[in-house]
Scaffold this motif. Structure first.
Motif, PDB file in Angstrom:
ATOM      1  N   UNK A  80       7.878 -10.271  -0.309  1.00  0.00           N
ATOM      2  CA  UNK A  80       7.897  -9.313   0.796  1.00  0.00           C
ATOM      3  C   UNK A  80       7.960  -7.891   0.255  1.00  0.00           C
ATOM      4  N   UNK A  81       7.123  -7.031   0.820  1.00  0.00           N
ATOM      5  CA  UNK A  81       7.134  -5.610   0.494  1.00  0.00           C
ATOM      6  C   UNK A  81       7.728  -4.860   1.682  1.00  0.00           C
ATOM      7  N   UNK A  82       8.867  -4.196   1.463  1.00  0.00           N
ATOM      8  CA  UNK A  82       9.550  -3.457   2.521  1.00  0.00           C
ATOM      9  C   UNK A  82       9.127  -1.991   2.478  1.00  0.00           C
ATOM     10  N   UNK A  83       8.864  -1.425   3.653  1.00  0.00           N
ATOM     11  CA  UNK A  83       8.447  -0.037   3.784  1.00  0.00           C
ATOM     12  C   UNK A  83       9.358   0.685   4.768  1.00  0.00           C
ATOM     13  N   UNK A  84       9.349   1.998   4.714  1.00  0.00           N
ATOM     14  CA  UNK A  84      10.096   2.801   5.669  1.00  0.00           C
ATOM     15  C   UNK A  84       9.223   3.017   6.907  1.00  0.00           C
ATOM     16  N   UNK A  85       9.620   2.493   8.064  1.00  0.00           N
ATOM     17  CA  UNK A  85       8.791   2.632   9.269  1.00  0.00           C
ATOM     18  C   UNK A  85       8.880   4.024   9.877  1.00  0.00           C
ATOM     19  N   UNK A  86       8.159   4.958   9.298  1.00  0.00           N
ATOM     20  CA  UNK A  86       8.192   6.339   9.758  1.00  0.00           C
ATOM     21  C   UNK A  86       6.856   6.991   9.444  1.00  0.00           C
ATOM     22  N   UNK A  87       6.553   8.159  10.026  1.00  0.00           N
ATOM     23  CA  UNK A  87       5.263   8.819   9.799  1.00  0.00           C
ATOM     24  C   UNK A  87       5.066   9.206   8.336  1.00  0.00           C
ATOM     25  N   UNK A  88       3.811   9.287   7.928  1.00  0.00           N
ATOM     26  CA  UNK A  88       3.488   9.748   6.586  1.00  0.00           C
ATOM     27  C   UNK A  88       2.740   8.717   5.779  1.00  0.00           C
ATOM     28  N   UNK A  89       2.424   9.074   4.552  1.00  0.00           N
ATOM     29  CA  UNK A  89       1.773   8.179   3.609  1.00  0.00           C
ATOM     30  C   UNK A  89       2.812   7.542   2.702  1.00  0.00           C
ATOM     31  N   UNK A  90       2.652   6.265   2.427  1.00  0.00           N
ATOM     32  CA  UNK A  90       3.565   5.554   1.534  1.00  0.00           C
ATOM     33  C   UNK A  90       2.807   5.124   0.285  1.00  0.00           C
ATOM     34  N   UNK A  91       3.002   5.788  -0.855  1.00  0.00           N
ATOM     35  CA  UNK A  91       2.345   5.342  -2.093  1.00  0.00           C
ATOM     36  C   UNK A  91       3.010   4.069  -2.616  1.00  0.00           C
TER      37      UNK A  91
END
Length: 234
Positions: A80-91
């Motif tokens: 699982x890859x966790x991301x921050x659920x917010x606006x913007x680009x996620x590298x």
């Protein structure tokens, strides 16, 4: 690092820091890319997204929270890859072979049912979607957050052990107690076709400078955390 590359990075960093709207971000990047791109952003490209959505379509901004993959491409056991659920680009940065492309292709397949990268490669590449070392169980889960809702939207594609084509996966979409029949009912079909759900480093470079951005030491993929049905810059 070239001056232009540094300028692009600075622009993206500043856009991620300030609470500007998606529309403002789109126009800023369009202006940087040139007159033609700016006119597209202000005119026809935006007009393409004004069609009517399904009656029960999920409105507002949608953000990717995590992506889970098993038995697909370079990923065997569930990861699982966790991301921050917010606006913007996620590298998403990592060494070659670490699974970046597998996660990216899995997310694109989960959301759209296809992969742009597959379309550009031969049949052998397209048919090698199952992980060789752990081909089953195979599935992809994308969890998203929508503005104004406490419940996530969960999209899951699963393959039977005897499935041979990536397109044979069954799709389940759940939002709280509501089950959707497919992407069309969510109202996401048109924006997903118009705005790709992920960008490679080269895609990003071409978007903002009409050139390829070169990453010399590590591979890079840029993920749009905002998957809004309204126009958004990725």
């Amino acid at each position: 690092m070239s001056t232009e590359h540094a300028l692009v990075q600075h622009l993206l960093i500043q856009l991620s820091k300030h609470p500007v709207t998606d529309r403002t971000r789109q126009v800023i990047l369009g202006a940087y890319a040139g007159e033609e791109q700016l006119q597209d952003d202000l005119g026809e490209a935006t007009a393409q997204l004004t069609g009517q959505a399904a009656p029960d379509a999920e409105r507002g901004h949608i953000f990717l929270e995590r992506i889970g993959v098993a038995g697909f491409r370079g990923i065997g056991p569930a990861a699982t890859l966790h991301l921050q659920p917010k606006p913007g680009l996620t590298p998403v940065i990592g060494r070659n072979g670490s699974g970046k492309s597998s996660f990216a292709e899995a997310m694109e397949l989960c959301l759209t049912g296809d992969s742009r990268r597959w379309a550009e490669n031969n049949r052998i590449f397209r048919e090698g979607w199952r992980n060789l070392h752990q081909p089953a169980p195979a599935g992809v889960v994308a969890v998203t957050r929508v503005d104004g809702s406490a419940d996530p939207i969960r999209l899951r594609r699963r393959w039977h052990d005897d499935d041979t084509e990536a397109g044979q996966a069954t799709l389940d979409i759940q939002h709280g107690d509501h089950t959707y029949a497919g992407i069309d009912e969510l109202g996401w079909r048109q924006p997903l076709e118009t705005y790709r759900p992920l960008l490679t480093a080269n895609d990003l470079g071409q978007l903002v400078s009409s050139r390829s951005v070169t990453c010399s030491t590590r591979s890079l993929r840029c993920w749009p955390s905002n998957l809004s049905p309204t126009p958004t810059t990725r």
